[in-house]
Design a protein around this motif. Structure first.
Motif, PDB file in Angstrom:
ATOM      1  N   THR A 195      -7.065   4.889 -16.756  1.00  0.00           N
ATOM      2  CA  THR A 195      -6.898   3.430 -16.686  1.00  0.00           C
ATOM      3  C   THR A 195      -6.528   3.019 -15.264  1.00  0.00           C
ATOM      4  N   PRO A 196      -7.340   2.187 -14.631  1.00  0.00           N
ATOM      5  CA  PRO A 196      -6.977   1.749 -13.279  1.00  0.00           C
ATOM      6  C   PRO A 196      -5.820   0.756 -13.284  1.00  0.00           C
ATOM      7  N   THR A 197      -5.114   0.714 -12.163  1.00  0.00           N
ATOM      8  CA  THR A 197      -4.040  -0.267 -11.976  1.00  0.00           C
ATOM      9  C   THR A 197      -4.400  -1.147 -10.794  1.00  0.00           C
ATOM     10  N   ILE A 198      -4.323  -2.449 -11.014  1.00  0.00           N
ATOM     11  CA  ILE A 198      -4.563  -3.371  -9.897  1.00  0.00           C
ATOM     12  C   ILE A 198      -3.249  -4.075  -9.554  1.00  0.00           C
ATOM     13  N   THR A 199      -3.198  -4.646  -8.354  1.00  0.00           N
ATOM     14  CA  THR A 199      -2.023  -5.458  -8.019  1.00  0.00           C
ATOM     15  C   THR A 199      -2.420  -6.927  -7.959  1.00  0.00           C
ATOM     16  N   ALA A 200      -1.423  -7.760  -8.291  1.00  0.00           N
ATOM     17  CA  ALA A 200      -1.614  -9.218  -8.260  1.00  0.00           C
ATOM     18  C   ALA A 200      -0.295  -9.836  -7.830  1.00  0.00           C
ATOM     19  N   PHE A 201      -0.352 -11.122  -7.472  1.00  0.00           N
ATOM     20  CA  PHE A 201       0.863 -11.840  -7.074  1.00  0.00           C
ATOM     21  C   PHE A 201       1.834 -11.931  -8.239  1.00  0.00           C
ATOM     22  N   GLU A 202       3.099 -11.653  -7.946  1.00  0.00           N
ATOM     23  CA  GLU A 202       4.143 -11.901  -8.942  1.00  0.00           C
ATOM     24  C   GLU A 202       4.243 -13.409  -9.206  1.00  0.00           C
ATOM     25  N   ARG A 203       4.098 -14.182  -8.109  1.00  0.00           N
ATOM     26  CA  ARG A 203       4.102 -15.644  -8.240  1.00  0.00           C
ATOM     27  C   ARG A 203       2.954 -16.197  -7.407  1.00  0.00           C
ATOM     28  N   SER A 204       1.868 -16.532  -8.075  1.00  0.00           N
ATOM     29  CA  SER A 204       0.714 -16.990  -7.300  1.00  0.00           C
ATOM     30  C   SER A 204       0.898 -18.450  -6.882  1.00  0.00           C
ATOM     31  N   SER A 217       5.760  -8.976  -5.209  1.00  0.00           N
ATOM     32  CA  SER A 217       6.270 -10.171  -4.534  1.00  0.00           C
ATOM     33  C   SER A 217       5.714 -10.183  -3.109  1.00  0.00           C
ATOM     34  N   PHE A 218       5.869 -11.326  -2.426  1.00  0.00           N
ATOM     35  CA  PHE A 218       5.382 -11.412  -1.051  1.00  0.00           C
ATOM     36  C   PHE A 218       6.090 -10.401  -0.148  1.00  0.00           C
ATOM     37  N   SER A 219       7.410 -10.210  -0.383  1.00  0.00           N
ATOM     38  CA  SER A 219       8.105  -9.261   0.497  1.00  0.00           C
ATOM     39  C   SER A 219       7.692  -7.817   0.181  1.00  0.00           C
ATOM     40  N   GLU A 220       7.514  -7.510  -1.097  1.00  0.00           N
ATOM     41  CA  GLU A 220       7.059  -6.147  -1.465  1.00  0.00           C
ATOM     42  C   GLU A 220       5.723  -5.793  -0.810  1.00  0.00           C
ATOM     43  N   GLN A 250      -1.669  -6.935   1.455  1.00  0.00           N
ATOM     44  CA  GLN A 250      -2.167  -8.010   0.587  1.00  0.00           C
ATOM     45  C   GLN A 250      -2.465  -7.494  -0.815  1.00  0.00           C
ATOM     46  N   ILE A 251      -2.834  -8.435  -1.683  1.00  0.00           N
ATOM     47  CA  ILE A 251      -3.414  -8.088  -2.982  1.00  0.00           C
ATOM     48  C   ILE A 251      -4.871  -8.553  -2.948  1.00  0.00           C
ATOM     49  N   PRO A 252      -5.765  -8.011  -3.748  1.00  0.00           N
ATOM     50  CA  PRO A 252      -5.522  -6.983  -4.748  1.00  0.00           C
ATOM     51  C   PRO A 252      -5.705  -5.583  -4.172  1.00  0.00           C
ATOM     52  N   THR A 253      -5.073  -4.623  -4.868  1.00  0.00           N
ATOM     53  CA  THR A 253      -5.402  -3.215  -4.649  1.00  0.00           C
ATOM     54  C   THR A 253      -5.887  -2.649  -5.978  1.00  0.00           C
ATOM     55  N   TYR A 254      -6.452  -1.462  -5.905  1.00  0.00           N
ATOM     56  CA  TYR A 254      -7.021  -0.824  -7.102  1.00  0.00           C
ATOM     57  C   TYR A 254      -6.722   0.662  -7.006  1.00  0.00           C
ATOM     58  N   GLN A 255      -6.047   1.183  -8.009  1.00  0.00           N
ATOM     59  CA  GLN A 255      -5.741   2.616  -8.036  1.00  0.00           C
ATOM     60  C   GLN A 255      -6.311   3.210  -9.303  1.00  0.00           C
ATOM     61  N   GLU A 256      -7.032   4.316  -9.113  1.00  0.00           N
ATOM     62  CA  GLU A 256      -7.648   4.997 -10.258  1.00  0.00           C
ATOM     63  C   GLU A 256      -7.561   6.489  -9.954  1.00  0.00           C
ATOM     64  N   GLY A 257      -6.538   7.125 -10.503  1.00  0.00           N
ATOM     65  CA  GLY A 257      -6.306   8.531 -10.156  1.00  0.00           C
ATOM     66  C   GLY A 257      -6.012   8.637  -8.674  1.00  0.00           C
ATOM     67  N   GLU A 258      -6.790   9.478  -8.004  1.00  0.00           N
ATOM     68  CA  GLU A 258      -6.590   9.707  -6.569  1.00  0.00           C
ATOM     69  C   GLU A 258      -7.135   8.572  -5.716  1.00  0.00           C
TER      70      GLU A 258
END
Ligand code: GTB
Length: 217
Positions: free
Chosen positions: A2-11, A41-44, A58-66
């Motif tokens: 299952t891939p993991t993406i990142t998004a804004f905590e507060r868009s 978050s913006f600071s993270e 920035q976002i988005p990122t995408y992680q799928e295994g390696e």
């Protein structure tokens, strides 16, 4: 996996689906790939741990295994290449769809982003109105060209593909600007994209981050 993406905590768009995680969510929904979302978050985003995934913080990122990817275009292309449904099987049609993805990101999106940045950051400048007229004109030129090419077709080149997903995502940023009013075929094109069940699911999920409501069940 299952891939993991990142998004804004507060868009900043308050759940209107304009941040670039929306196009990745939409692609994953189109191909039926479940995914996890990690909100940042913006600071993270500017911390070393996130910069290890995304050099520009920035976002988005995408992680799928390696595999770790950044850039929404690269992520959507990766999803489209690994799954059936977002790119044509025919090699030439596939190449054309990819060309349209680049056109969305590289030819149509820049003047639209320039305009929205001017509205966001430059409204108090003495030269704002003058610059806005120039930026509006650049957007108009691109929309006119796209409008002519799309004509009465439903999608850019045959069946719906990642090209349309990307172009609709880019055009949506003009919503509320008045810039699309003279292009009824582009408005209908956006509406066709937004009516897709995969789009609706992706939209509801990113909105739920803002409203705090669950979308499951
Ligand atoms: N080229 C990269 C890509 O396509 O992935 C651009 C990524 C990008 O611009 N990410 C933005 C970001 O992380 C979020 S999407 N910005 C934080 C930063 O740079 O510090 C751009 C965006 C944000 C908000 C709205 N909005 O509120 O309407 C629309 C679009």
């Amino acid at each position: 996996m299952t891939p993991t993406i990142t998004a804004f905590e507060r868009s900043p768009d308050r759940g209107r689906g304009l941040a670039r995680d929306m196009r990745v969510r939409w692609a994953l929904e189109e191909v039926g790939q479940p995914y996890d979302v990690r909100l940042v978050s913006f600071s993270e985003m500017k911390q070393p741990a996130h910069r290890a995934l995304h050099p520009f913080g920035q976002i988005p990122t995408y992680q799928e295994g390696e595999l770790v990817l950044f850039e929404s275009g690269a992520i959507v292309l990766h999803i489209a290449q690994r799954h059936v449904g977002l790119l044509p099987e025919d090699a030439n049609a596939r190449a054309r769809a990819i060309a349209w993805m680049f056109a969305a990101l590289n030819t149509v999106e820049p003047p639209i982003v320039d305009r929205s940045m001017a509205m966001l950051l430059e409204r108090d400048k003495s030269w704002h109105e003058e610059r806005l007229a120039i930026l509006d004109d650049r957007v108009r030129v691109r929309l006119g060209e796209l409008c002519s090419r799309l004509g009465d077709a439903d999608w850019l080149d045959g069946a719906f593909s990642a090209a349309d997903l990307m172009m609709v995502s880019v055009l949506r940023r003009l919503g509320g600007s008045g810039g699309l009013e003279n292009y009824p075929n582009l408005c209908a094109y956006i509406a066709r994209g937004e009516a897709r069940p995969a789009y609706q699911r992706a939209f509801a999920d990113q909105l739920a981050v803002f409203t705090g409501r669950s979308t499951s069940g």
